[in-house]
Scaffold this active site. Sequence first.
Site, PDB file in Angstrom:
ATOM      1  N   GLU A  62       0.817  -1.224   0.000  1.00 57.99           N
ATOM      2  CA  GLU A  62       0.000   0.000   0.000  1.00 57.99           C
ATOM      3  C   GLU A  62       0.845   1.267   0.000  1.00 57.99           C
ATOM      4  O   GLU A  62       0.520   2.241  -0.674  1.00 57.99           O
ATOM      5  CB  GLU A  62      -0.960  -0.004   1.200  1.00 57.99           C
ATOM      6  CG  GLU A  62      -2.176  -0.906   1.030  1.00 57.99           C
ATOM      7  CD  GLU A  62      -1.870  -2.382   1.232  1.00 57.99           C
ATOM      8  OE1 GLU A  62      -0.759  -2.698   1.711  1.00 57.99           O
ATOM      9  OE2 GLU A  62      -2.729  -3.215   0.914  1.00 57.99           O
ATOM     10  N   HIS A 131     -11.623  -5.045   7.538  1.00 60.28           N
ATOM     11  CA  HIS A 131     -12.371  -4.896   6.293  1.00 60.28           C
ATOM     12  C   HIS A 131     -13.619  -4.026   6.465  1.00 60.28           C
ATOM     13  O   HIS A 131     -14.454  -3.982   5.577  1.00 60.28           O
ATOM     14  CB  HIS A 131     -12.800  -6.268   5.753  1.00 60.28           C
ATOM     15  CG  HIS A 131     -11.681  -7.087   5.208  1.00 60.28           C
ATOM     16  ND1 HIS A 131     -10.676  -7.586   5.994  1.00 60.28           N
ATOM     17  CD2 HIS A 131     -11.402  -7.496   3.936  1.00 60.28           C
ATOM     18  CE1 HIS A 131      -9.836  -8.279   5.234  1.00 60.28           C
ATOM     19  NE2 HIS A 131     -10.255  -8.234   3.983  1.00 60.28           N
TER      20      HIS A 131
END
Lengths: 326, 416
Positions: A62, A131
């Site tokens: 990321e 999530h």
Amino acid sequence: MAVKKLPVAKAINESLRTALEADPKVVVMGEDVGKLGGVFRVTDGLQKDFGDDRVIDTPLAESGIIGTAIGLALRGYRPVAEIQFDGFVFPAYDQIVTQLAKMYARSLGKIKVPVVIRIPYGGGIGAVEHHSESPEALFAHVAGLKVVSPSNSSDAYWMLQQAIQSDDPVIFFEPKRRYWEKGEVNTDAIPDPLHKASVAREGTDATLVAYGPMVRTCLEAAAAAAEEGKSLEVVDLRSISPIDFDTVQASAEKTGRLIVVHEAPVFFGAGAEIAARITERSFYHLEAPVLRVGGFHSPYPPARVEEDYLPGLDRVLDAVDRSLAY
Amino acid sequence: MTVESTAARTPRRASSGGKRTSASAKSAGASAKKSASAKKPAKDAGAGAQPELVQLLTPEGERVESPEYDKYVADVTPEDLRVLYRDMVMTRRFDAEAVTLQRQGELGLWPSLLGQEAAQVGSGRATREDDYVFPTYREHGVAWCRGVDPTLLLGMFRGVNNGGWDPNSNNFHLYTIVIGSQTLHATGYAMGIAKDGADSAVVAYLGDGATSQGDVAEAFTFAAVYNSPVVFFCQNNQWAISEPTEKQSRVPLYQRAQGYGFPGVRVDGNDVLACLAVSKWALERARTGEGPSLVEAFTYRMGAHTTSDDPSRYRRDEEREAWEAKDPIKRLRAYLEAEGHADEAFFAELDAESETLGKRVREVVRSMPDPEPMSIFENIYADGHALVDEERAEFAAYQASFADAPADAATGGEVK
């Protein structure tokens, strides 16, 4: 007039497609965005049509995604980077906060870094840890970043294109639990400015302010309240940095009561900022303190109890009752 | 890493290769005096490896040949050598002035490059105008080679801005303080160059400590995967503030590249000619589509990490003294003198020129005005931001409340 009925995810897909067609400098990048079309299929078909040079499958890194997006922007590109899930943004947080947000200032305005970071966020889909988070306040707190979150298909379509056209970095939070909800998109319309709040439902007794996934919850709460004879106004904030306080203030002063609803933990959340500002601006117009409904000061809980964590109809209406009781 | 182990090693490439051709010797404007003498190889702490060290000039200033890298400096003229020398002298003078200004309270902090002039000038002079450089916060010599006015580098250290120059003016990005972040920006920029089909290249500077950062690992990964035209130029100055290189890696740093699938080379970082040659090799690879490379310039930070730290607390004087013998400027001067490429007049003129630079730097720094308080609200957003507008107006009104003048331009109203 080109009006289509599209789910939110498809509206974003169409928006990306339009942006890729309009500007050869737009590139889409992220993990699995190419062949797979993204884990939510938001980028479905884009690589096939625009090639892997424009729709880039990246390594699973990321910080690397955002750091290289910054470099691409410095070279004149307009990257739209996807972070696969909210909780995965933290490895990139350093790049976003220490680099992306500050480069324009560092250069005294000489260079612009028009990077858009798309982040599917929020809960309600029964996912595992990391999530389902709502980290928007962390980004809104950082000067140099803009933070927005559409709640419906039309805004998803238009706001993303506006974000891509913006010369500032924009964190684009997508309400993943609303990805499959359909709404009308008028692709010929002249959209509202990116950072303008909208009144999603008019009412007179109290105002609910929400953004992203909670807008629909608030609209449902307002519909339920109407059956009880209560008239609730719902303001869709749309932009979390900056916040269109004028629209919120006007509504709060109209109804005299304000309740802020978001999924993120209440403590130090966007609701705290809204409550403080509206109290400062509208103290003598308020009939009750500004109330907040949101997540608890806990890690996002396991899926089997997330419905207790997330603000639902009942918790919103309970707050309305408390406000009206003053 | 011990003193012994960081000593300039036998340049295996230099010593193991054959004689350089007379043609290349001629075009280099110098004759190779001899191959480097074979020294007993030192052992790398924790690695057990014998890293190769590319060297073209010995610490004594003797030219040694390198079959692999001589060709990259074959076109270097005596005039070019004088330019390299001037770059190093001027950079050192600028740096010394900045250290002094910090001691006088004119700068809040200064990261000195003393000892690293050859690594910076060699690599900096290898770049082309259309290349792009992403520095850390110590690349004053690279900035010099890119034509950046050195006084611009001082603004952030004086506290009048957080960067302050236009990176696109000289393709020299802003200083990046967070360690290693810029390697990703460089890689992304290089990805863009490749997309554009251009043959420019990018140099990302980093230190030995940065190699421990995740961002650097990710930059290596991205650069390798996309075969990006980027050169990672690591100045291994042996110390990451107080932590020695062996706290960063158990293998020589240049060997890290292998695991990512691109070449790594260790060069004598105090040898400007070798740094130039190896950088040109790496840049040529980048330009011709061969992808990234890692150059480890093996050098030494002679001073403190910044003016805030105290090297005497973590390293021995003998270590510094050993590196003083490898000084990059003395080394090139010895070579220039031995070859008759520079006379006393040149050195005297340069001394005067460097003093003029020091004087200018001093004057510019002292005359740098503090920014206006209202500048706090400038350049935060390119497209504006309602909150910034609101806070700007509030602060302007607050400031205006102190004004004695009857009319205030900021509010347009009368102030009692």
